[in-house]
Design a protein around this motif. Sequence first.
Motif, PDB file in Angstrom:
ATOM      1  N   TRP A 131       0.826  -1.224   0.000  1.00  0.00           N
ATOM      2  CA  TRP A 131       0.000   0.000   0.000  1.00  0.00           C
ATOM      3  C   TRP A 131       0.849   1.257   0.000  1.00  0.00           C
ATOM      4  O   TRP A 131       0.425   2.283  -0.488  1.00  0.00           O
ATOM      5  N   GLY A 132       2.028   1.161   0.590  1.00  0.00           N
ATOM      6  CA  GLY A 132       2.886   2.341   0.578  1.00  0.00           C
ATOM      7  C   GLY A 132       3.870   2.350   1.730  1.00  0.00           C
ATOM      8  O   GLY A 132       3.581   1.829   2.809  1.00  0.00           O
ATOM      9  N   ALA A 133       5.037   2.923   1.465  1.00  0.00           N
ATOM     10  CA  ALA A 133       6.053   3.109   2.501  1.00  0.00           C
ATOM     11  C   ALA A 133       5.700   4.366   3.296  1.00  0.00           C
ATOM     12  O   ALA A 133       4.735   5.064   2.977  1.00  0.00           O
ATOM     13  N   ALA A 134       6.478   4.630   4.323  1.00  0.00           N
ATOM     14  CA  ALA A 134       6.269   5.845   5.120  1.00  0.00           C
ATOM     15  C   ALA A 134       6.685   7.065   4.300  1.00  0.00           C
ATOM     16  O   ALA A 134       7.725   7.049   3.647  1.00  0.00           O
ATOM     17  N   VAL A 135       5.845   8.099   4.344  1.00  0.00           N
ATOM     18  CA  VAL A 135       6.128   9.343   3.614  1.00  0.00           C
ATOM     19  C   VAL A 135       5.915  10.541   4.537  1.00  0.00           C
ATOM     20  O   VAL A 135       5.208  10.424   5.549  1.00  0.00           O
ATOM     21  N   PRO A 136       6.501  11.699   4.201  1.00  0.00           N
ATOM     22  CA  PRO A 136       6.301  12.894   5.021  1.00  0.00           C
ATOM     23  C   PRO A 136       4.822  13.287   5.107  1.00  0.00           C
ATOM     24  O   PRO A 136       4.031  12.941   4.214  1.00  0.00           O
ATOM     25  N   ALA A 137       4.472  14.027   6.156  1.00  0.00           N
ATOM     26  CA  ALA A 137       3.070  14.366   6.430  1.00  0.00           C
ATOM     27  C   ALA A 137       2.307  14.959   5.235  1.00  0.00           C
ATOM     28  O   ALA A 137       1.193  14.513   4.949  1.00  0.00           O
ATOM     29  N   PRO A 138       2.868  15.940   4.523  1.00  0.00           N
ATOM     30  CA  PRO A 138       2.084  16.536   3.429  1.00  0.00           C
ATOM     31  C   PRO A 138       1.723  15.513   2.354  1.00  0.00           C
ATOM     32  O   PRO A 138       0.579  15.476   1.880  1.00  0.00           O
ATOM     33  N   GLU A 139       2.695  14.660   2.015  1.00  0.00           N
ATOM     34  CA  GLU A 139       2.444  13.622   1.017  1.00  0.00           C
ATOM     35  C   GLU A 139       1.416  12.620   1.516  1.00  0.00           C
ATOM     36  O   GLU A 139       0.570  12.142   0.760  1.00  0.00           O
ATOM     37  N   PHE A 140       1.537  12.297   2.816  1.00  0.00           N
ATOM     38  CA  PHE A 140       0.594  11.328   3.386  1.00  0.00           C
ATOM     39  C   PHE A 140      -0.833  11.843   3.249  1.00  0.00           C
ATOM     40  O   PHE A 140      -1.734  11.143   2.780  1.00  0.00           O
ATOM     41  N   ALA A 141      -1.011  13.102   3.651  1.00  0.00           N
ATOM     42  CA  ALA A 141      -2.349  13.685   3.618  1.00  0.00           C
ATOM     43  C   ALA A 141      -2.868  13.761   2.181  1.00  0.00           C
ATOM     44  O   ALA A 141      -4.020  13.423   1.902  1.00  0.00           O
ATOM     45  N   GLN A 142      -2.001  14.168   1.273  1.00  0.00           N
ATOM     46  CA  GLN A 142      -2.396  14.310  -0.124  1.00  0.00           C
ATOM     47  C   GLN A 142      -2.778  12.956  -0.719  1.00  0.00           C
ATOM     48  O   GLN A 142      -3.794  12.803  -1.376  1.00  0.00           O
ATOM     49  N   ARG A 143      -1.926  11.969  -0.428  1.00  0.00           N
ATOM     50  CA  ARG A 143      -2.092  10.673  -1.034  1.00  0.00           C
ATOM     51  C   ARG A 143      -3.299   9.909  -0.488  1.00  0.00           C
ATOM     52  O   ARG A 143      -3.981   9.202  -1.207  1.00  0.00           O
ATOM     53  N   TRP A 144      -3.554  10.070   0.823  1.00  0.00           N
ATOM     54  CA  TRP A 144      -4.568   9.221   1.455  1.00  0.00           C
ATOM     55  C   TRP A 144      -5.841   9.942   1.846  1.00  0.00           C
ATOM     56  O   TRP A 144      -6.820   9.326   2.232  1.00  0.00           O
ATOM     57  N   ARG A 145      -5.846  11.259   1.740  1.00  0.00           N
ATOM     58  CA  ARG A 145      -6.980  12.030   2.236  1.00  0.00           C
ATOM     59  C   ARG A 145      -8.330  11.510   1.743  1.00  0.00           C
ATOM     60  O   ARG A 145      -9.233  11.246   2.528  1.00  0.00           O
ATOM     61  N   ASP A 146      -8.441  11.338   0.434  1.00  0.00           N
ATOM     62  CA  ASP A 146      -9.722  10.910  -0.117  1.00  0.00           C
ATOM     63  C   ASP A 146     -10.143   9.549   0.427  1.00  0.00           C
ATOM     64  O   ASP A 146     -11.288   9.366   0.836  1.00  0.00           O
ATOM     65  N   ALA A 147      -9.189   8.634   0.446  1.00  0.00           N
ATOM     66  CA  ALA A 147      -9.499   7.291   0.934  1.00  0.00           C
ATOM     67  C   ALA A 147      -9.936   7.335   2.391  1.00  0.00           C
ATOM     68  O   ALA A 147     -10.890   6.665   2.789  1.00  0.00           O
ATOM     69  N   ILE A 148      -9.252   8.154   3.197  1.00  0.00           N
ATOM     70  CA  ILE A 148      -9.564   8.180   4.626  1.00  0.00           C
ATOM     71  C   ILE A 148     -10.896   8.874   4.895  1.00  0.00           C
ATOM     72  O   ILE A 148     -11.721   8.380   5.644  1.00  0.00           O
ATOM     73  N   VAL A 149     -11.101  10.006   4.257  1.00  0.00           N
ATOM     74  CA  VAL A 149     -12.272  10.792   4.594  1.00  0.00           C
ATOM     75  C   VAL A 149     -13.558  10.244   3.989  1.00  0.00           C
ATOM     76  O   VAL A 149     -14.609  10.267   4.609  1.00  0.00           O
ATOM     77  N   ARG A 150     -13.442   9.698   2.770  1.00  0.00           N
ATOM     78  CA  ARG A 150     -14.666   9.202   2.115  1.00  0.00           C
ATOM     79  C   ARG A 150     -15.029   7.790   2.516  1.00  0.00           C
ATOM     80  O   ARG A 150     -16.045   7.267   2.103  1.00  0.00           O
ATOM     81  N   SER A 151     -14.148   7.145   3.308  1.00  0.00           N
ATOM     82  CA  SER A 151     -14.435   5.753   3.633  1.00  0.00           C
ATOM     83  C   SER A 151     -15.672   5.676   4.516  1.00  0.00           C
ATOM     84  O   SER A 151     -15.913   6.546   5.341  1.00  0.00           O
ATOM     85  N   PRO A 152     -16.467   4.626   4.334  1.00  0.00           N
ATOM     86  CA  PRO A 152     -17.574   4.408   5.266  1.00  0.00           C
ATOM     87  C   PRO A 152     -16.968   4.128   6.630  1.00  0.00           C
ATOM     88  O   PRO A 152     -15.798   3.801   6.731  1.00  0.00           O
ATOM     89  N   HIS A 153     -17.756   4.308   7.653  1.00  0.00           N
ATOM     90  CA  HIS A 153     -17.203   4.067   8.981  1.00  0.00           C
ATOM     91  C   HIS A 153     -16.731   2.622   9.112  1.00  0.00           C
ATOM     92  O   HIS A 153     -17.468   1.683   8.861  1.00  0.00           O
ATOM     93  N   LEU A 154     -15.477   2.465   9.482  1.00  0.00           N
ATOM     94  CA  LEU A 154     -14.925   1.125   9.658  1.00  0.00           C
ATOM     95  C   LEU A 154     -14.688   0.876  11.140  1.00  0.00           C
ATOM     96  O   LEU A 154     -14.417   1.812  11.878  1.00  0.00           O
ATOM     97  N   PRO A 155     -14.791  -0.371  11.554  1.00  0.00           N
ATOM     98  CA  PRO A 155     -14.579  -0.655  12.974  1.00  0.00           C
ATOM     99  C   PRO A 155     -13.141  -0.306  13.375  1.00  0.00           C
ATOM    100  O   PRO A 155     -12.224  -0.481  12.591  1.00  0.00           O
ATOM    101  N   ALA A 156     -12.990   0.206  14.575  1.00  0.00           N
ATOM    102  CA  ALA A 156     -11.654   0.510  15.078  1.00  0.00           C
ATOM    103  C   ALA A 156     -10.894  -0.789  15.275  1.00  0.00           C
ATOM    104  O   ALA A 156     -11.490  -1.863  15.352  1.00  0.00           O
ATOM    105  N   ILE A 157      -9.581  -0.667  15.363  1.00  0.00           N
ATOM    106  CA  ILE A 157      -8.742  -1.854  15.368  1.00  0.00           C
ATOM    107  C   ILE A 157      -8.979  -2.749  16.585  1.00  0.00           C
ATOM    108  O   ILE A 157      -8.819  -3.952  16.512  1.00  0.00           O
ATOM    109  N   LEU A 158      -9.431  -2.150  17.681  1.00  0.00           N
ATOM    110  CA  LEU A 158      -9.644  -2.947  18.886  1.00  0.00           C
ATOM    111  C   LEU A 158     -10.810  -3.913  18.722  1.00  0.00           C
ATOM    112  O   LEU A 158     -10.866  -4.941  19.375  1.00  0.00           O
ATOM    113  N   SER A 159     -11.728  -3.562  17.822  1.00  0.00           N
ATOM    114  CA  SER A 159     -12.862  -4.449  17.640  1.00  0.00           C
ATOM    115  C   SER A 159     -12.667  -5.319  16.400  1.00  0.00           C
ATOM    116  O   SER A 159     -13.583  -5.506  15.635  1.00  0.00           O
ATOM    117  N   ASP A 160     -11.440  -5.777  16.186  1.00  0.00           N
ATOM    118  CA  ASP A 160     -11.157  -6.798  15.183  1.00  0.00           C
ATOM    119  C   ASP A 160     -12.282  -7.812  15.155  1.00  0.00           C
ATOM    120  O   ASP A 160     -12.513  -8.473  16.156  1.00  0.00           O
TER     121      ASP A 160
END
Length: 294
Positions: free
Chosen positions: A263-292
Motif C-alpha cells: 500500500w505504501g512506505a512511510a512518507v512525510p506528512a504533506p504527502e501522506f495527507a495528499q495521497r490518502w486524504r480521499d481514501a480516509i475521509v470518504r471511507s464508510p465508517h470502519l470498525p476501530a482496530i480494537l474491535s477486530d
Amino acid sequence: RAKGEGPGRSTIFDTSMHAQVRERIELEVALRQALADEQLYVAYQPLVRLDTGIPVGAEALVRWVHPTRGPIPPMTFIPIAEDAGLINAIGTWVRKEALRQLGVWRSEGSVTDDFYLSINVSPRQLSDPELPLIVSGEMLRYGVPAQCVALEMTESVMVDGSSVTSRVLFELRELGVKLLVDDFGTGFSALGYLRRFPVTGVKIDRSFVTGLGVNHEDDEIVRAVVAMSHALGLSVIAEGVETPLQREALWSVGVVNGQGWLWGAAVPAPEFAQRWRDAIVRSPHLPAILSDPS
Ligand code: C2E
Ligand code: MG
Ligand code: MG
Ligand code: MG
C-alpha cells in the motif's frame, strides 16, 4: 605467519575497529546536532484494512537526513541514540510532532475521528514515571483523544521492565491509549507477559509475513499467533506486507489490518495527507482496530 596472526593482522583489526568506533562517535555527535538543527522529521506509513486497503491509522517513523551523508536509517541511529542517552529526547520530539500533526489533520478534516497514530516508544522512555502525565498533557494540548493513540513497544520492555515501567504501562492504558507489541514473535520470550500487562494488540513481525503463502511453517506460525491473540482479545496487525499473496494469506487466517509496501512506505506528512486524504475521509465508517471482528 600461520592463521594470519601477528602484527600485520592485528594492525588491520585495530584499524577497522578504530574506524567503527570513530564512525559511531561521529554519528553520535551528528545526531545531537540533528536534534538541535531540525534534521529529523516524522514519516507516516498507512495502517490499512487488508480487504479494502483503506487506512485506519498510520505508524509514525522517525527519519534523519544528514546534511552531507543523506538519509541515515533508524536501524543505524536508534541504537546509537539508545546508548548515548539521546533516545528520550528523540522519542519525545517524535511523539510531540506526531500528536501535533494528528491534531492538525483532525481539525482540517483530513482524517476520520477514529483514525489513530501508532508511535514507537523505547524501553528508556517507558521507565520515566512522568510519561503518562506528559502524554496526557500532549493529547489535551493537541486535541487528540486517547483512543487515537497507540504506543508500540518491543516485548523486552515487559520481559525486562522494572516495576516503574509496569506502572507506567498501566497508567497509559488507564488513559485509554492502545499498547501494541512491536515485532511480535522475534523476542523468543515466554508469552506470560501478555496476561500480566495491559497490552491491547500485537504486530506480527515482517520476518513471519515474508514467507506467507510460500513457506508452510510461516503460514502455521501466523495462524497460531492470530488464534492466540484473538483468544486473548488482542488486535493483530501484520507488518511488512509486500505482495497480494501475503495479503490473501493473512486475510484467510483472520488478520484484518496490516501495513507494508503493498500500500505504501512511510512518507512525510504533506504527502501522506495528499495521497490518502480521499481514501480516509470518504471511507464508510470502519470498525476501530480494537474491535477486530474475526
Ligand atoms: P518497526 O517499528 O518495526 O517499523 C517498521 C519498519 O518496517 C519501518 O522501518 C518501515 O519503514 C519498514 N517497513 C514497512 N513496510 C515494509 C515493507 O513492506 N517491507 C519492508 N521490507 N519494510 C517495511 P524503519 O522506518 O527503517 O524503522 C526501523 C525501526 O526503527 C522500527 O521498526 C522501529 O523499531 C525503529 N524506529 C523508527 N522510528 C522510531 C521512533 O520514533 N522511536 C523509536 N524508539 N524507534 C523507532
Ligand atoms: Mg513500530
Ligand atoms: Mg514493527
Ligand atoms: Mg519490525
